[in-house]
Motif scaffolding. Sequence first.
Motif, PDB file in Angstrom:
ATOM      1  N   TRP A   1       1.182  -1.362  -0.223  1.00  0.00           N
ATOM      2  CA  TRP A   1      -0.368  -0.031  -0.047  1.00  0.00           C
ATOM      3  C   TRP A   1       0.795   1.233  -0.333  1.00  0.00           C
ATOM      4  O   TRP A   1       1.823   0.970   1.437  1.00  0.00           O
ATOM      5  CB  TRP A   1      -0.824   0.548   1.213  1.00  0.00           C
ATOM      6  N   TYR A   2       0.161   2.023  -0.924  1.00  0.00           N
ATOM      7  CA  TYR A   2       1.604   3.603  -1.588  1.00  0.00           C
ATOM      8  C   TYR A   2       0.488   4.587  -0.927  1.00  0.00           C
ATOM      9  O   TYR A   2      -1.200   4.102  -0.608  1.00  0.00           O
ATOM     10  CB  TYR A   2       2.059   3.581  -2.262  1.00  0.00           C
ATOM     11  N   ARG A   3       0.667   5.697   0.004  1.00  0.00           N
ATOM     12  CA  ARG A   3      -0.149   6.904   0.014  1.00  0.00           C
ATOM     13  C   ARG A   3       0.582   8.601  -1.173  1.00  0.00           C
ATOM     14  O   ARG A   3       1.458   8.250  -0.923  1.00  0.00           O
ATOM     15  CB  ARG A   3      -0.771   7.704   1.107  1.00  0.00           C
ATOM     16  N   GLN A   4      -0.149   9.171  -1.237  1.00  0.00           N
ATOM     17  CA  GLN A   4       0.023  10.229  -2.129  1.00  0.00           C
ATOM     18  C   GLN A   4      -0.811  11.801  -1.669  1.00  0.00           C
ATOM     19  O   GLN A   4      -1.502  11.636  -1.999  1.00  0.00           O
ATOM     20  CB  GLN A   4       0.260  10.173  -3.634  1.00  0.00           C
ATOM     21  N   ALA A   5      -0.015  12.790  -0.819  1.00  0.00           N
ATOM     22  CA  ALA A   5      -0.939  13.459  -0.425  1.00  0.00           C
ATOM     23  C   ALA A   5      -0.977  14.346  -1.526  1.00  0.00           C
ATOM     24  O   ALA A   5       0.753  14.782  -1.918  1.00  0.00           O
ATOM     25  CB  ALA A   5      -0.354  13.642   1.431  1.00  0.00           C
TER      26      ALA A   5
ATOM     27  N   GLU B   1       5.201  13.525  -2.381  1.00  0.00           N
ATOM     28  CA  GLU B   1       5.409  12.105  -3.258  1.00  0.00           C
ATOM     29  C   GLU B   1       4.846  10.739  -2.808  1.00  0.00           C
ATOM     30  O   GLU B   1       4.651  10.890  -1.910  1.00  0.00           O
ATOM     31  CB  GLU B   1       6.724  11.985  -3.206  1.00  0.00           C
ATOM     32  N   ARG B   2       4.600  10.441  -3.597  1.00  0.00           N
ATOM     33  CA  ARG B   2       3.899   8.670  -3.096  1.00  0.00           C
ATOM     34  C   ARG B   2       5.085   8.037  -2.649  1.00  0.00           C
ATOM     35  O   ARG B   2       6.252   8.012  -2.428  1.00  0.00           O
ATOM     36  CB  ARG B   2       3.879   7.763  -4.478  1.00  0.00           C
ATOM     37  N   GLU B   3       4.536   7.673  -1.241  1.00  0.00           N
ATOM     38  CA  GLU B   3       4.803   7.189  -0.158  1.00  0.00           C
ATOM     39  C   GLU B   3       4.618   5.814   0.413  1.00  0.00           C
ATOM     40  O   GLU B   3       3.809   5.771   0.290  1.00  0.00           O
ATOM     41  CB  GLU B   3       5.095   7.459   0.848  1.00  0.00           C
TER      42      GLU B   3
ATOM     43  N   ASP C   1      -2.709  11.627   8.140  1.00  0.00           N
ATOM     44  CA  ASP C   1      -3.131  10.586   6.972  1.00  0.00           C
ATOM     45  C   ASP C   1      -3.717  10.893   5.851  1.00  0.00           C
ATOM     46  O   ASP C   1      -3.869  10.173   4.889  1.00  0.00           O
ATOM     47  CB  ASP C   1      -3.637   9.484   7.423  1.00  0.00           C
ATOM     48  N   THR C   2      -4.009  12.227   5.280  1.00  0.00           N
ATOM     49  CA  THR C   2      -5.073  12.227   4.351  1.00  0.00           C
ATOM     50  C   THR C   2      -4.339  12.166   2.987  1.00  0.00           C
ATOM     51  O   THR C   2      -3.453  12.711   2.758  1.00  0.00           O
ATOM     52  CB  THR C   2      -5.989  13.815   4.740  1.00  0.00           C
ATOM     53  N   ALA C   3      -4.410  11.358   2.480  1.00  0.00           N
ATOM     54  CA  ALA C   3      -4.296  11.161   0.643  1.00  0.00           C
ATOM     55  C   ALA C   3      -5.165  10.585  -0.042  1.00  0.00           C
ATOM     56  O   ALA C   3      -6.083   9.792   0.873  1.00  0.00           O
ATOM     57  CB  ALA C   3      -2.882  10.020   1.583  1.00  0.00           C
TER      58      ALA C   3
END
Length: 111
Positions: A35-39, A43-45, A89-91
Amino acid sequence: VKLVESGGGLVQPGGSLRLVCAASGFTVVSSDMKWYRQAPGKERELVAGITSGVGFKNYADSVKGRFIISRDNAWNRVFLQMNSLKPEDTAVYYCNRGTTWGQGTQVTVSS
């Protein structure tokens, strides 16, 4: 090969959400899933990963102790249980397998 995420939404700080990644065209048990996230503006992390086979799990320091990655081999899905959510954590959260990405699901943590 396809990944479809669901489960995002708006939640208050301290709340919980469970993201679901439905996989098709391959089996999650035989793949390293992440699982990745991008705010916005960032950058996507990498957030969490689970290895193929025995399923060793790893987490970004920012989510350790709050997020849990798991999978359901019978339903061929991967989950991300997110607890004690914070505004940071919003992303948009993405499911990943190698070069394959889902469309993403928006998570917004706000009061």
